[in-house]
Motif scaffolding. Structure first.
Motif, PDB file in Angstrom:
ATOM      1  N   LEU A 250       1.043  -1.147  -0.079  1.00  0.00           N
ATOM      2  CA  LEU A 250       0.014   0.039  -0.093  1.00  0.00           C
ATOM      3  C   LEU A 250       0.948   1.328   0.107  1.00  0.00           C
ATOM      4  CD1 LEU A 250      -2.589  -0.990   2.477  1.00  0.00           C
ATOM      5  CD2 LEU A 250      -3.035  -0.692   0.008  1.00  0.00           C
ATOM      6  N   LEU A 251       1.937   1.164   1.058  1.00  0.00           N
ATOM      7  CA  LEU A 251       2.558   2.668   1.179  1.00  0.00           C
ATOM      8  C   LEU A 251       4.035   2.496   0.357  1.00  0.00           C
ATOM      9  CD1 LEU A 251       2.238   2.655   4.980  1.00  0.00           C
ATOM     10  CD2 LEU A 251       0.978   3.870   2.973  1.00  0.00           C
ATOM     11  N   LEU A 252       4.516   1.558  -0.005  1.00  0.00           N
ATOM     12  CA  LEU A 252       5.904   1.638  -0.501  1.00  0.00           C
ATOM     13  C   LEU A 252       6.214   1.126  -2.058  1.00  0.00           C
ATOM     14  CD1 LEU A 252       7.792   0.274   2.503  1.00  0.00           C
ATOM     15  CD2 LEU A 252       7.474   2.666   1.951  1.00  0.00           C
ATOM     16  N   VAL A 253       4.725   0.645  -2.480  1.00  0.00           N
ATOM     17  CA  VAL A 253       5.014  -0.331  -3.940  1.00  0.00           C
ATOM     18  C   VAL A 253       5.099   0.767  -4.994  1.00  0.00           C
ATOM     19  CG1 VAL A 253       2.534  -0.022  -4.498  1.00  0.00           C
ATOM     20  CG2 VAL A 253       3.668  -1.810  -5.202  1.00  0.00           C
ATOM     21  N   ASN A 254       4.675   1.985  -4.871  1.00  0.00           N
ATOM     22  CA  ASN A 254       4.805   3.026  -6.009  1.00  0.00           C
ATOM     23  C   ASN A 254       6.380   3.505  -5.962  1.00  0.00           C
ATOM     24  OD1 ASN A 254       2.471   3.041  -6.773  1.00  0.00           O
ATOM     25  ND2 ASN A 254       1.934   4.814  -5.351  1.00  0.00           N
ATOM     26  N   TYR A 255       7.077   3.558  -4.634  1.00  0.00           N
ATOM     27  CA  TYR A 255       8.559   3.918  -4.644  1.00  0.00           C
ATOM     28  C   TYR A 255       9.294   2.858  -5.225  1.00  0.00           C
ATOM     29  CZ  TYR A 255      12.907   5.027  -2.659  1.00  0.00           C
ATOM     30  OH  TYR A 255      14.375   5.290  -2.521  1.00  0.00           O
ATOM     31  N   ILE A 256       9.032   1.589  -5.040  1.00  0.00           N
ATOM     32  CA  ILE A 256       9.818   0.360  -5.362  1.00  0.00           C
ATOM     33  C   ILE A 256       9.374   0.293  -7.023  1.00  0.00           C
ATOM     34  CG2 ILE A 256       9.906  -2.176  -5.187  1.00  0.00           C
ATOM     35  CD1 ILE A 256       9.015  -1.863  -2.516  1.00  0.00           C
ATOM     36  N   ASP A 257       8.374   0.715  -7.191  1.00  0.00           N
ATOM     37  CA  ASP A 257       7.837   0.237  -8.733  1.00  0.00           C
ATOM     38  C   ASP A 257       8.735   1.133  -9.609  1.00  0.00           C
ATOM     39  OD1 ASP A 257       6.483  -0.882 -10.935  1.00  0.00           O
ATOM     40  OD2 ASP A 257       5.148   0.886 -11.061  1.00  0.00           O
ATOM     41  N   THR A 258       9.047   2.485  -9.155  1.00  0.00           N
ATOM     42  CA  THR A 258       9.756   3.357  -9.909  1.00  0.00           C
ATOM     43  C   THR A 258      11.016   3.000 -10.330  1.00  0.00           C
ATOM     44  OG1 THR A 258       8.837   5.467  -8.769  1.00  0.00           O
ATOM     45  CG2 THR A 258      10.765   5.863  -9.945  1.00  0.00           C
ATOM     46  N   GLY A 259      11.806   2.183  -9.343  1.00  0.00           N
ATOM     47  CA  GLY A 259      12.974   1.566  -9.672  1.00  0.00           C
ATOM     48  C   GLY A 259      13.246   0.235 -10.417  1.00  0.00           C
ATOM     49  N   LYS A 260      11.834  -0.501 -10.320  1.00  0.00           N
ATOM     50  CA  LYS A 260      12.014  -1.559 -10.920  1.00  0.00           C
ATOM     51  C   LYS A 260      11.296  -1.797 -12.482  1.00  0.00           C
ATOM     52  CE  LYS A 260      11.621  -5.400  -8.427  1.00  0.00           C
ATOM     53  NZ  LYS A 260      13.046  -5.910  -8.254  1.00  0.00           N
ATOM     54  N   THR A 261      10.552  -0.835 -12.655  1.00  0.00           N
ATOM     55  CA  THR A 261       9.840  -0.969 -13.975  1.00  0.00           C
ATOM     56  C   THR A 261      10.591  -0.151 -14.940  1.00  0.00           C
ATOM     57  OG1 THR A 261       8.028   0.005 -15.170  1.00  0.00           O
ATOM     58  CG2 THR A 261       8.763   1.456 -13.474  1.00  0.00           C
ATOM     59  N   TYR A 262      10.357  -0.783 -16.329  1.00  0.00           N
ATOM     60  CA  TYR A 262      11.177  -0.407 -17.397  1.00  0.00           C
ATOM     61  C   TYR A 262      10.363   0.786 -18.069  1.00  0.00           C
ATOM     62  CZ  TYR A 262      14.492  -3.801 -17.190  1.00  0.00           C
ATOM     63  OH  TYR A 262      15.719  -4.829 -16.670  1.00  0.00           O
ATOM     64  N   ARG A 263       8.953   1.273 -17.545  1.00  0.00           N
ATOM     65  CA  ARG A 263       8.306   2.139 -18.229  1.00  0.00           C
ATOM     66  C   ARG A 263       8.881   3.317 -18.776  1.00  0.00           C
ATOM     67  NH1 ARG A 263       2.687   2.355 -18.666  1.00  0.00           N
ATOM     68  NH2 ARG A 263       2.288   0.844 -16.894  1.00  0.00           N
ATOM     69  N   SER A 264       9.500   4.090 -17.713  1.00  0.00           N
ATOM     70  CA  SER A 264       9.711   5.508 -18.051  1.00  0.00           C
ATOM     71  C   SER A 264      11.243   5.376 -18.954  1.00  0.00           C
ATOM     72  CB  SER A 264      10.313   6.318 -16.665  1.00  0.00           C
ATOM     73  OG  SER A 264      11.351   5.727 -16.100  1.00  0.00           O
ATOM     74  N   MET A 265      12.098   4.398 -18.789  1.00  0.00           N
ATOM     75  CA  MET A 265      13.041   4.273 -19.698  1.00  0.00           C
ATOM     76  C   MET A 265      12.724   3.960 -21.380  1.00  0.00           C
ATOM     77  SD  MET A 265      15.119   2.200 -21.521  1.00  0.00           S
ATOM     78  CE  MET A 265      14.813   0.277 -20.921  1.00  0.00           C
ATOM     79  N   VAL A 266      11.628   2.975 -21.334  1.00  0.00           N
ATOM     80  CA  VAL A 266      11.153   2.676 -22.558  1.00  0.00           C
ATOM     81  C   VAL A 266      10.521   3.761 -23.184  1.00  0.00           C
ATOM     82  CG1 VAL A 266       9.467   1.381 -23.939  1.00  0.00           C
ATOM     83  CG2 VAL A 266      10.950   0.462 -22.162  1.00  0.00           C
ATOM     84  N   VAL A 267       9.772   4.658 -22.450  1.00  0.00           N
ATOM     85  CA  VAL A 267       8.970   6.039 -23.128  1.00  0.00           C
ATOM     86  C   VAL A 267      10.056   6.766 -23.495  1.00  0.00           C
ATOM     87  CG1 VAL A 267       7.781   7.823 -22.641  1.00  0.00           C
ATOM     88  CG2 VAL A 267       6.857   5.654 -21.609  1.00  0.00           C
ATOM     89  N   ARG A 268      11.174   7.134 -22.899  1.00  0.00           N
ATOM     90  CA  ARG A 268      12.068   8.016 -23.270  1.00  0.00           C
ATOM     91  C   ARG A 268      12.915   7.572 -24.468  1.00  0.00           C
ATOM     92  NH1 ARG A 268      13.432   8.305 -17.660  1.00  0.00           N
ATOM     93  NH2 ARG A 268      15.169   6.843 -17.954  1.00  0.00           N
ATOM     94  N   LEU A 269      13.107   6.070 -24.482  1.00  0.00           N
ATOM     95  CA  LEU A 269      13.976   5.670 -25.729  1.00  0.00           C
ATOM     96  C   LEU A 269      12.836   5.882 -26.988  1.00  0.00           C
ATOM     97  CD1 LEU A 269      15.564   2.356 -26.032  1.00  0.00           C
ATOM     98  CD2 LEU A 269      13.942   2.900 -27.740  1.00  0.00           C
TER      99      LEU A 269
END
Length: 553
Positions: A449-468
């Motif tokens: 509930l509280l920490l998943v968004n923070y963890i997801d920021t570091g584990k997802t490829y979404r932002s990197m793929v969008v920039r690429l």
């Protein structure tokens, strides 16, 4: 003077929990199973490539040849892909596609808990049936893996069905044969021909170690099981062979026969002691309770079906996994169900001092982690305390605080539930087992509930793929890739519809004018030759993986 016990103690609630703890056990299992399945992107490595196959299956409708980003992916049969695709089709767009697909994991874990409970009831009866389930739920090795979209959760459900059938075979051989065949079939259809050998060898050994299974009823159970297993084992391989004998040969020989040969070949590079080394944390707290069962029962226990069945299953799984030499926590999941059953057999005979020590250890450990979870959330979202907050920002500079007030309220509710349980579960042999399982569940809930968004920021490829993808020229042709891993290829396909042509596996193509390279930040390399770099990036906070985009000069 009022003490916390006076404020949180409710005699009616305490009496109700003491007289009928099953609803509480059910709620613990339900919360553990569901929370953490939604609210984050597919995470590397295992979940990302599994979802990549699911995504392409949903696009093409082809279940015979699993495909990942345009290429056949023959590592395992398609049961988990089919199940996840079904959940994705039913529950999206109400949920994001990856979240909807991941609910298949919850379904398989629910089946696992149900059949471990049934096995405990068949072998021991009484409260030990749900104690076995809570032992399994509380194991450290299951917490993360039991919430990922991976084929091993389906394998676990099949193994739990098989153990229940073996326990049931003496009393009801035909239903036992049905569940044994179904469990074997799920194991085959989820992971291939190698892992089901753990259950098959257990089936073969039981009549050797005990006359309890040396009966006509057991022979009938096995016969029915083998007949029912055949459709699971033959339909997909037959369809695959009809489609492509080459792909069938790749799956059959590389992913099955060669792995099986590894059981009989030994070299110094294999990790034969891996599972022995990780068991103390991986199987905690079931392991010490299981060892106590063996000590308390002694030689007499070796004549009891309730001891022999889980002991034989554990010994077979442990020997099998150790001989493969493949050290991985996800491969070790089959060790946990038999250990949990063995742990439930004699837990109530522990000395009172040991039970109290276990209870206070669970109480202090999870209270500490609950408070730490809130502290880290405050540091991440509000920068309090400042030093810790700055450290967390440095680790994930792209994180934006966006925790919804309802989520915070729900986290408060779960925290309050923890303290209510501490003051309302009466002293009994089962109390530390309940508290441990509840503590694991509530700590996991706070993370989800509280920490998943923070963890997801570091584990997802979404932002990197969008920039690429934003750096891609508008008039580009096909795209080569070099050293690009399976999870990365899957996420490029999912987030940006980028399907690359592996430079390692294909000859030159005149219409490919871009190249994506994955390497390490410590590598000095440039693509060289006719290529010039036009973009470089990484996942937020990742100091290892580097991605570069080149175009032809």
């Amino acid at each position: 003077m009022l003490h916390p016990a006076h404020l949180l103690r409710n005699e009616k609630l305490a009496a109700s929990l003491a007289e009928n703890p099953v609803p509480l056990v059910f709620l613990i299992c339900l919360a553990w199973t569901l929370l953490g399945l939604v609210g984050h992107d597919p995470w590397k490595p295992d979940e990302a490539h599994t979802f990549g196959v699911v995504y392409q299956l949903m696009q093409s409708g082809d279940w015979v040849v699993p495909m990942l980003a345009g290429e056949p992916y023959m590592q395992e049969p398609p049961l988990i892909y089919l199940t996840a695709a079904l959940f994705g089709a039913l529950l999206s767009p109400a949920l994001p596609l990856h979240d909807a697909a991941r609910l298949a994991t919850g379904a398989y874990m629910g089946l696992t808990f149900i059949f471990i409970t049934l096995t405990g009831r068949e072998l021991y009866g009484g409260n030990k049936s749900w104690v076995a389930t809570l032992m399994l739920l509380g194991c450290g090795g299951l917490l993360v893996r039991g919430h990922q979209l991976i084929s091993d959760v389906a394998l676990l459900a099949g193994l739990a069905m098989g153990l229940y059938a073996l326990a049931l075979s003496a009393r009801r051989p035909l239903p036992a044969g049905f569940w044994l065949g179904t469990g074997l079939g799920i194991m085959v259809f989820s992971t291939g021909l190698v892992e089901p050998l753990m259950l098959l060898v257990t089936m073969a050994l039981l009549p050797v170690v005990s006359p309890h299974w040396r009966t006509r009823a057991y022979a009938l159970t096995v016969l029915v099981a083998l007949v029912l297993m055949l459709p699971w084992a033959l339909i997909w391989p037959s369809a695959l062979y009809s489609r492509s004998p080459e792909l069938f040969a790749q799956w059959f020989w590389t992913e099955n026969v060669l792995r099986l040969k590894g059981l009989f070949s030994f070299n110094e590079y294999e990790e034969y002691s891996y599972y022995l080394n990780v068991l103390p944390w991986f199987a905690w707290p079931a392991l010490p309770f299981a060892l106590w069962t063996l000590w308390a029962e002694g030689r007499a226990g070796l004549r009891k079906p309730g001891i022999l069945l889980p002991l034989t299953a554990f010994a077979v799984c442990f020997a099998f996994l150790s001989l493969t030499g493949q050290g991985s926590d996800v491969l070790g999941l089959p060790l946990l169900p038999p250990l949990s059953l063995l742990a439930a057999a004699c837990f109530e005979t522990l000395r009172r001092g040991a039970i109290h020590a276990y209870y206070w250890f669970a109480l202090m450990l999870f209270t500490f982690f609950i408070l730490v979870g809130w502290l880290y959330w405050m540091a991440i979202d509000f920068g309090i305390p400042a030093r810790l907050g700055q450290h967390m920002v440095d680790m994930q500079p792209e994180y934006q605080a966006n925790t919804h007030p309802l989520v915070i309220l729900l986290a408060f509710v779960f925290t309050a539930v923890w303290f209510v349980l501490l003051f309302n579960i009466r002293r009994s042999a089962e109390r530390p087992v309940i508290i441990w399982a509840a503590g694991v569940t509530i700590v996991w809930t706070l993370v989800a509930l509280l920490l998943v968004n923070y963890i997801d920021t570091g584990k997802t490829y979404r932002s990197m793929v969008v920039r690429l993808s934003q750096a891609l020229p508008s008039d580009h042709g096909c795209i080569y890739s070099q050293s690009l891993g399976e999870p990365q290829r899957a996420m490029l396909h999912y987030f940006a519809n980028i399907v690359t042509v592996r430079l390692e596996n294909s000859g030159p193509r005149p219409n490919c004018d871009l190249l994506i390279v994955q390497d390490n930040w410590k590598d000095p390399g440039e693509a060289g030759g006719p290529w010039e770099m036009i973009w470089e990036g990484r996942r937020p906070g990742d100091k290892k993986e580097r991605f570069r985009l080149y175009r032809q000069k």
